[in-house]
Design an enzyme around this catalytic site. Sequence first.
Site, PDB file in Angstrom:
ATOM      1  N   ARG A 163       0.832  -1.206   0.000  1.00  0.00           N
ATOM      2  CA  ARG A 163       0.000   0.000   0.000  1.00  0.00           C
ATOM      3  C   ARG A 163       0.870   1.261   0.000  1.00  0.00           C
ATOM      4  NH1 ARG A 163      -5.156  -0.065   1.736  1.00  0.00           N
ATOM      5  NH2 ARG A 163      -4.919   1.840   2.945  1.00  0.00           N
ATOM      6  N   ARG A 190       9.943   6.191  -2.409  1.00  0.00           N
ATOM      7  CA  ARG A 190      10.237   7.161  -3.477  1.00  0.00           C
ATOM      8  C   ARG A 190      11.683   7.638  -3.402  1.00  0.00           C
ATOM      9  NH1 ARG A 190       5.191   9.855  -2.370  1.00  0.00           N
ATOM     10  NH2 ARG A 190       3.586   8.820  -3.607  1.00  0.00           N
ATOM     11  N   ARG A 244      -9.040  -6.465  13.585  1.00  0.00           N
ATOM     12  CA  ARG A 244      -8.485  -5.512  14.525  1.00  0.00           C
ATOM     13  C   ARG A 244      -9.519  -4.420  14.726  1.00  0.00           C
ATOM     14  NH1 ARG A 244      -4.549  -7.226  17.457  1.00  0.00           N
ATOM     15  NH2 ARG A 244      -3.479  -5.219  17.579  1.00  0.00           N
ATOM     16  N   ARG A 302      -0.752   6.063  16.066  1.00  0.00           N
ATOM     17  CA  ARG A 302      -0.665   7.391  15.451  1.00  0.00           C
ATOM     18  C   ARG A 302      -1.539   8.378  16.207  1.00  0.00           C
ATOM     19  NH1 ARG A 302      -3.513   5.684   9.604  1.00  0.00           N
ATOM     20  NH2 ARG A 302      -5.411   4.849  10.508  1.00  0.00           N
ATOM     21  N   GLU A 312      -4.538   6.829  18.625  1.00  0.00           N
ATOM     22  CA  GLU A 312      -5.165   5.627  18.060  1.00  0.00           C
ATOM     23  C   GLU A 312      -4.456   4.381  18.572  1.00  0.00           C
ATOM     24  OE1 GLU A 312      -5.954   6.210  13.877  1.00  0.00           O
ATOM     25  OE2 GLU A 312      -5.780   4.074  13.491  1.00  0.00           O
ATOM     26  N   TYR A 323      -9.560  -5.673   3.036  1.00  0.00           N
ATOM     27  CA  TYR A 323      -9.019  -4.352   3.394  1.00  0.00           C
ATOM     28  C   TYR A 323      -9.256  -3.451   2.182  1.00  0.00           C
ATOM     29  CZ  TYR A 323      -5.186  -1.380   5.436  1.00  0.00           C
ATOM     30  OH  TYR A 323      -4.413  -0.391   5.995  1.00  0.00           O
ATOM     31  N   ASP A 330      -9.985   0.324   0.329  1.00  0.00           N
ATOM     32  CA  ASP A 330     -10.014   1.783   0.358  1.00  0.00           C
ATOM     33  C   ASP A 330     -11.379   2.259  -0.141  1.00  0.00           C
ATOM     34  OD1 ASP A 330      -7.473   2.124   1.377  1.00  0.00           O
ATOM     35  OD2 ASP A 330      -6.507   2.177  -0.585  1.00  0.00           O
TER      36      ASP A 330
HETATM   37  N1  UDP Z   1       2.769   0.944   8.223  1.00  0.00           N
HETATM   38  C1  UDP Z   1       3.923   0.946   8.972  1.00  0.00           C
HETATM   39  N2  UDP Z   1       4.401   2.134   9.424  1.00  0.00           N
HETATM   40  C2  UDP Z   1       3.780   3.311   9.189  1.00  0.00           C
HETATM   41  C3  UDP Z   1       2.585   3.297   8.437  1.00  0.00           C
HETATM   42  C4  UDP Z   1       2.101   2.099   7.976  1.00  0.00           C
HETATM   43  O1  UDP Z   1       4.509  -0.075   9.219  1.00  0.00           O
HETATM   44  O2  UDP Z   1       4.271   4.365   9.647  1.00  0.00           O
HETATM   45  C5  UDP Z   1       2.249  -0.363   7.759  1.00  0.00           C
HETATM   46  C6  UDP Z   1       1.243  -0.938   8.746  1.00  0.00           C
HETATM   47  O3  UDP Z   1       1.376  -2.349   8.780  1.00  0.00           O
HETATM   48  C7  UDP Z   1      -0.078  -0.537   8.128  1.00  0.00           C
HETATM   49  C8  UDP Z   1       0.226  -0.647   6.637  1.00  0.00           C
HETATM   50  O4  UDP Z   1       1.585  -0.222   6.530  1.00  0.00           O
HETATM   51  O5  UDP Z   1      -1.127  -1.404   8.509  1.00  0.00           O
HETATM   52  C9  UDP Z   1      -0.654   0.198   5.758  1.00  0.00           C
HETATM   53  O6  UDP Z   1      -0.570   1.543   6.176  1.00  0.00           O
HETATM   54  P1  UDP Z   1      -1.697   2.613   5.842  1.00  0.00           P
HETATM   55  O7  UDP Z   1      -1.174   3.942   6.246  1.00  0.00           O
HETATM   56  O8  UDP Z   1      -2.143   2.431   4.440  1.00  0.00           O
HETATM   57  O9  UDP Z   1      -2.856   2.157   6.842  1.00  0.00           O
HETATM   58  P2  UDP Z   1      -4.322   2.728   7.166  1.00  0.00           P
HETATM   59  O10 UDP Z   1      -4.268   4.230   7.083  1.00  0.00           O
HETATM   60  O11 UDP Z   1      -5.240   2.064   6.172  1.00  0.00           O
HETATM   61  O12 UDP Z   1      -4.531   2.233   8.563  1.00  0.00           O
END
Ligand code: UDP
Length: 383
Positions: free
Chosen positions: A173, A177, A249, A279, A300, A348, A350
């Site tokens: 996901r 870059r 989860r 986060r 969160e 999962y 979007d």
């Molecule tokens: N992830 C991570 N570190 C980060 C952000 C994301 O390891 O700082 C991993 C984590 O396993 C997460 C996945 O990447 O479930 C997808 O992240 P995304 O930000 O797309 O998650 P969402 O916003 O859908 O919870």
Amino acid sequence: MSKHCLMVGAGLSGAVIGRMLAEAGHRVSIADSRPHIGGNCHTERDAATGVMVHVYGPHIFHTDDAEVWDYVNRFETFLPYKNRVKTTSQGAVYSLPVNLHTINQFFGQTLRPDEARLFLEQKADTSITDPQTFEEQALRFVGPELYEAFFKGYTIKQWGCSPSELPASILKRLPVRFNYDDNYFFHQFQGMPENGYTAMIAAILDHPNIELSLNTRVARDEIDSYDHVFYSGPIDGWFDYELGRLGYRTLDFERFEFDGDYQGCAVMNYGDVATPYTRITEHKHFSPWESHEGSVLYREFSRACGPDDIPYYPIRQVAEKTMLADYVALAQKEEKVTFVGRLGTYRYLDMDVTIREALDCGRAWLNALNEGKKMPAFNVNPL
Ligand code: UDP
């Protein structure tokens, strides 16, 4: 001839399919067990600060699908918003997704794009040719240091298991870059609904052929009076969990207020496993066109979803997928129920994909009706 359909769930799937059927002249009833529409996209203004809050966590709209983008813009004004996520890890703040700034800052380098590519390639485990797990994907593409700092701890907190037990698709996901582009998403169209997602979904539902009931649970034996049912609740819930519960989860949000600007961005991730939350979201930064003195934030926390919790992320490990296959087999015996969306298909998803699938599903039902065919239990393969 006009039909009467039931949508179980007033989130994106139910609203989009319901609208399409309503516009085709059919009667649509929509029932949701919660006191609001919008499912987990639900937004509302915070009473204390006036800030538009993403009640079930951050939802940022991004897509490459022009039809989906036109669709959402038909019902709500989308204003420019770019998601620029930061992460706090090992005592410093870095830019996400991993980009040239992250690499240079983390390793104390001044590398140019091609140099950074080579530099990471030297750290990468190139013996991994076909990464299957999250951990393999990370070690193959960013190497052990960045994996430890940004992905390992966060993922253990988010998913409650080792990244070696999770599929590579979860990490895919996020882009890596080799330039200074820190836009979290790579999609062409991005934005935020001016008045929130709930206003958008209310506009989708605003049709004379649609009748909405909130605080309403639908039992399986109530479906007799409808011609067809689109079910966007948890697939195992439809069958009263008779084969067991699919793992999810869930999230807990610890709300707090701040007078001013707490963190200077909408989303700050926390990569260290010792920090118990994944986060912090500062909601007012999701509406950069508004100005608010006060601020409302959510810490969160992720944990295993219990029977009375709200399901968020489907786990989809081997055991869950085996159980899912059994539920899918049961679902396929249903005569007039189609399972849709994140919970109905246990994926999962979007928001843009959810809308794309809902548009396709609504069309498939209208075509099946025209052609006198049976609508299948799934318009996508959930396995
Ligand atoms: N992830 C991570 N570190 C980060 C952000 C994301 O390891 O700082 C991993 C984590 O396993 C997460 C996945 O990447 O479930 C997808 O992240 P995304 O930000 O797309 O998650 P969402 O916003 O859908 O919870």
